[in-house]
Design a protein around this motif. Structure first.
Motif, PDB file in Angstrom:
ATOM      1  N   ALA A  79       0.825  -1.211   0.000  1.00 38.83           N
ATOM      2  CA  ALA A  79       0.000   0.000   0.000  1.00 38.83           C
ATOM      3  C   ALA A  79       0.860   1.263   0.000  1.00 38.83           C
ATOM      4  N   ASN A  80       2.174   1.080  -0.056  1.00 41.96           N
ATOM      5  CA  ASN A  80       3.125   2.185  -0.065  1.00 41.96           C
ATOM      6  C   ASN A  80       2.982   3.141   1.129  1.00 41.96           C
ATOM      7  N   LYS A  81       2.750   2.577   2.293  1.00 43.96           N
ATOM      8  CA  LYS A  81       2.607   3.393   3.511  1.00 43.96           C
ATOM      9  C   LYS A  81       3.979   3.558   4.172  1.00 43.96           C
ATOM     10  N   GLN A  82       4.798   4.365   3.551  1.00 46.43           N
ATOM     11  CA  GLN A  82       6.183   4.504   4.025  1.00 46.43           C
ATOM     12  C   GLN A  82       6.277   5.053   5.458  1.00 46.43           C
ATOM     13  N   ASP A  83       5.404   6.028   5.750  1.00 48.14           N
ATOM     14  CA  ASP A  83       5.469   6.651   7.084  1.00 48.14           C
ATOM     15  C   ASP A  83       5.246   5.615   8.176  1.00 48.14           C
ATOM     16  N   LEU A  84       4.199   4.804   7.968  1.00 46.06           N
ATOM     17  CA  LEU A  84       3.890   3.789   8.987  1.00 46.06           C
ATOM     18  C   LEU A  84       4.984   2.744   9.071  1.00 46.06           C
ATOM     19  N   LEU A  85       5.515   2.361   7.888  1.00 43.07           N
ATOM     20  CA  LEU A  85       6.588   1.356   7.886  1.00 43.07           C
ATOM     21  C   LEU A  85       7.758   1.845   8.722  1.00 43.07           C
ATOM     22  N   GLN A  86       8.054   3.120   8.538  1.00 41.64           N
ATOM     23  CA  GLN A  86       9.181   3.703   9.280  1.00 41.64           C
ATOM     24  C   GLN A  86       8.887   3.735  10.778  1.00 41.64           C
ATOM     25  N   GLU A  87       7.652   4.140  11.081  1.00 42.76           N
ATOM     26  CA  GLU A  87       7.274   4.277  12.486  1.00 42.76           C
ATOM     27  C   GLU A  87       7.266   2.927  13.211  1.00 42.76           C
ATOM     28  N   LEU A  88       6.967   1.884  12.461  1.00 48.30           N
ATOM     29  CA  LEU A  88       6.855   0.557  13.080  1.00 48.30           C
ATOM     30  C   LEU A  88       8.155  -0.247  12.998  1.00 48.30           C
ATOM     31  N   ASP A  89       9.186   0.358  12.428  1.00 50.95           N
ATOM     32  CA  ASP A  89      10.451  -0.376  12.306  1.00 50.95           C
ATOM     33  C   ASP A  89      11.267  -0.180  13.585  1.00 50.95           C
ATOM     34  N   PHE A  90      10.998  -1.009  14.587  1.00 56.07           N
ATOM     35  CA  PHE A  90      11.674  -0.828  15.876  1.00 56.07           C
ATOM     36  C   PHE A  90      13.149  -1.214  15.820  1.00 56.07           C
ATOM     37  N   ARG A  91      13.554  -1.894  14.719  1.00 59.89           N
ATOM     38  CA  ARG A  91      14.991  -2.193  14.586  1.00 59.89           C
ATOM     39  C   ARG A  91      15.778  -0.891  14.473  1.00 59.89           C
ATOM     40  N   ALA A  92      15.124   0.145  13.907  1.00 61.81           N
ATOM     41  CA  ALA A  92      15.808   1.429  13.732  1.00 61.81           C
ATOM     42  C   ALA A  92      16.203   2.032  15.083  1.00 61.81           C
ATOM     43  N   LEU A  93      15.537   1.626  16.147  1.00 65.40           N
ATOM     44  CA  LEU A  93      15.886   2.134  17.473  1.00 65.40           C
ATOM     45  C   LEU A  93      17.260   1.627  17.913  1.00 65.40           C
ATOM     46  N   GLN A  94      17.734   0.581  17.236  1.00 60.74           N
ATOM     47  CA  GLN A  94      19.072   0.025  17.535  1.00 60.74           C
ATOM     48  C   GLN A  94      19.166  -0.492  18.968  1.00 60.74           C
ATOM     49  N   ALA A  95      18.042  -0.939  19.505  1.00 58.40           N
ATOM     50  CA  ALA A  95      18.091  -1.495  20.861  1.00 58.40           C
ATOM     51  C   ALA A  95      17.753  -2.983  20.792  1.00 58.40           C
ATOM     52  N   LYS A  96      18.323  -3.722  21.725  1.00 60.94           N
ATOM     53  CA  LYS A  96      17.997  -5.154  21.799  1.00 60.94           C
ATOM     54  C   LYS A  96      16.960  -5.344  22.902  1.00 60.94           C
ATOM     55  N   PHE A  97      15.984  -6.201  22.623  1.00 60.10           N
ATOM     56  CA  PHE A  97      14.922  -6.447  23.605  1.00 60.10           C
ATOM     57  C   PHE A  97      15.040  -7.850  24.172  1.00 60.10           C
ATOM     58  N   PHE A  98      14.901  -7.949  25.466  1.00 59.36           N
ATOM     59  CA  PHE A  98      14.929  -9.239  26.166  1.00 59.36           C
ATOM     60  C   PHE A  98      13.670  -9.331  27.028  1.00 59.36           C
ATOM     61  N   TYR A  99      13.261 -10.560  27.290  1.00 58.17           N
ATOM     62  CA  TYR A  99      12.034 -10.761  28.067  1.00 58.17           C
ATOM     63  C   TYR A  99      12.251 -11.831  29.122  1.00 58.17           C
ATOM     64  N   THR A 100      11.724 -11.586  30.302  1.00 58.55           N
ATOM     65  CA  THR A 100      11.702 -12.638  31.311  1.00 58.55           C
ATOM     66  C   THR A 100      10.369 -12.513  32.029  1.00 58.55           C
ATOM     67  N   ARG A 101       9.989 -13.566  32.745  1.00 60.25           N
ATOM     68  CA  ARG A 101       8.682 -13.523  33.400  1.00 60.25           C
ATOM     69  C   ARG A 101       8.793 -13.493  34.912  1.00 60.25           C
ATOM     70  N   GLN A 102       7.977 -12.634  35.510  1.00 59.00           N
ATOM     71  CA  GLN A 102       7.774 -12.701  36.954  1.00 59.00           C
ATOM     72  C   GLN A 102       6.660 -13.729  37.146  1.00 59.00           C
ATOM     73  N   ARG A 103       6.913 -14.761  37.941  1.00 63.22           N
ATOM     74  CA  ARG A 103       5.943 -15.866  38.015  1.00 63.22           C
ATOM     75  C   ARG A 103       4.595 -15.401  38.557  1.00 63.22           C
ATOM     76  N   LEU A 104       4.643 -14.579  39.607  1.00 59.71           N
ATOM     77  CA  LEU A 104       3.420 -14.023  40.201  1.00 59.71           C
ATOM     78  C   LEU A 104       3.677 -12.545  40.436  1.00 59.71           C
ATOM     79  N   PRO A 105       2.655 -11.692  40.306  1.00 63.00           N
ATOM     80  CA  PRO A 105       2.897 -10.261  40.545  1.00 63.00           C
ATOM     81  C   PRO A 105       3.064  -9.978  42.039  1.00 63.00           C
ATOM     82  N   LYS A 106       4.254 -10.253  42.550  1.00 62.11           N
ATOM     83  CA  LYS A 106       4.491 -10.120  43.993  1.00 62.11           C
ATOM     84  C   LYS A 106       5.174  -8.804  44.348  1.00 62.11           C
ATOM     85  N   GLY A 107       4.907  -7.787  43.555  1.00 59.81           N
ATOM     86  CA  GLY A 107       5.432  -6.463  43.884  1.00 59.81           C
ATOM     87  C   GLY A 107       6.609  -6.063  42.999  1.00 59.81           C
ATOM     88  N   LEU A 108       6.836  -4.739  42.995  1.00 60.61           N
ATOM     89  CA  LEU A 108       7.866  -4.179  42.125  1.00 60.61           C
ATOM     90  C   LEU A 108       9.266  -4.681  42.495  1.00 60.61           C
TER      91      LEU A 108
END
Ligand code: UTP
Length: 298
Positions: A79-108
């Protein structure tokens, strides 16, 4: 320069039910973007290169948001939506994302403990996943905080913000060693004090820098009445041990938008929508019309 940040997003968000029944509060939109995207953009603008999300059940949409979506990418390209493509390209942020889980929400505190392996022996930033600093996340407070952390050889640096004295009971309040300047040492913290008991009107504002020492303190914290391990208790232990705990004041334009409750969520949405470069003007007219109508009706 501190390059790692931890973003806890594992809370239940009960104050925002029913909106948060099956979706994370951190994914609620404020104007055009989910809250957590502002948080990540702010961190990256402050020199952060790797982000660990501490997630929980019902939080997979956060991972999906920052992940590549080949079908969407194809559709937007066709659809040639360049603006959105750019906005959604999180690789451009040059950051690495990692994920881990807190088993139960037992506080900050418990959520931060999940980041121990990620942090290793290095200091790290903590940014609450439900708080935006400054309109469109313009804050550079984290950069100032990491500088202070290094210059002053601190164990912890906390962002603080002035709140009306009558509202201290909603916040963690810091006790400055001397007069509160833009950057000062803290001797104690008090969780949600009544106005008469508050040692200042400076509230903890959702951003921290920690040395890995914090993990030992968190392990020593006893759960509170609700069974939660509070991060402020661990910071208080740092103070008690005579470690250097510093505070950095947020500037007026770095105001904290705390999206944890409905009044503040509504206010944040409206303020960001009014400032939207494309839709802001039109939204202003709609709002004025609605206010005029409401004034006539009342
Ligand atoms: P809050 O203190 O607002 O708690 O969390 P909450 O549980 O999300 O919300 P309520 O009180 O039930 O409405 C501040 C930040 O810390 C994270 C949340 O996801 C939020 O970004 N958090 C909180 C965790 O990661 N784990 C927890 O156990 C608690």
């Amino acid at each position: 320069m501190i390059k790692s940040a931890v973003v806890p997003v594992a809370g239940q968000g009960t104050r925002l039910l029913p909106a948060t029944k099956s979706q994370p509060k951190e994914m609620l939109p404020v104007a055009r973007k989910p809250i957590v995207q502002y948080v990540v953009e702010e961190l990256v603008a402050n020199g952060v290169e790797q982000v660990l999300f501490v997630t929980g059940r019902n939080k997979t949409s956060i991972e999906n948001h920052f992940d590549h979506d080949p079908e969407l990418f194809r559709a937007l390209s066709q659809a040639n939506k360049q603006d959105l493509l750019q906005e959604l390209d999180f690789r451009a942020l040059q950051a690495k994302f990692f994920y881990t889980r807190q088993r139960l929400p037992k506080g900050l505190g418990d959520a931060i403990l999940c980041a121990e392996n990620f942090a290793g022996e290095q200091p790290f930033v903590v940014a609450l996943g439900d708080s935006i600093l400054g309109l469109h996340a313009c804050s550079r407070a984290v950069s100032r905080m990491t500088e202070i952390f290094e210059e002053r050889r601190a164990s912890c640096v906390i962002a603080v913000e002035e709140v009306p004295p009558e509202e201290t009971r909603h916040y963690g309040i810091v006790q400055p060693e001397n007069g509160p300047e833009d950057c000062f040492r803290i001797v104690n913290l008090i969780e949600k004090p009544e106005p008469g008991r508050a040692p200042s009107n400076l509230a903890i504002a959702g951003r921290y820098v920690f040395s890995p020492l914090i993990f030992d303190m968190i392990r020593r914290v006893q759960p509170d009445k609700r069974g939660e391990i509070q991060l402020t208790d661990a910071i208080q232990m740092l103070c008690e041990e005579g470690r250097r705990v510093m505070a950095v004041r947020l500037a007026a334009e770095e105001k904290r938008y705390d999206i944890g409750n409905f009044p503040s969520y509504f206010e944040s949405f409206v303020e960001f929508a009014l400032a939207d470069p494309v839709y802001g003007q039109e939204f202003r007219h709609v709002l004025e019309r609605l206010l005029a109508k409401a004034a006539v009706a009342s």
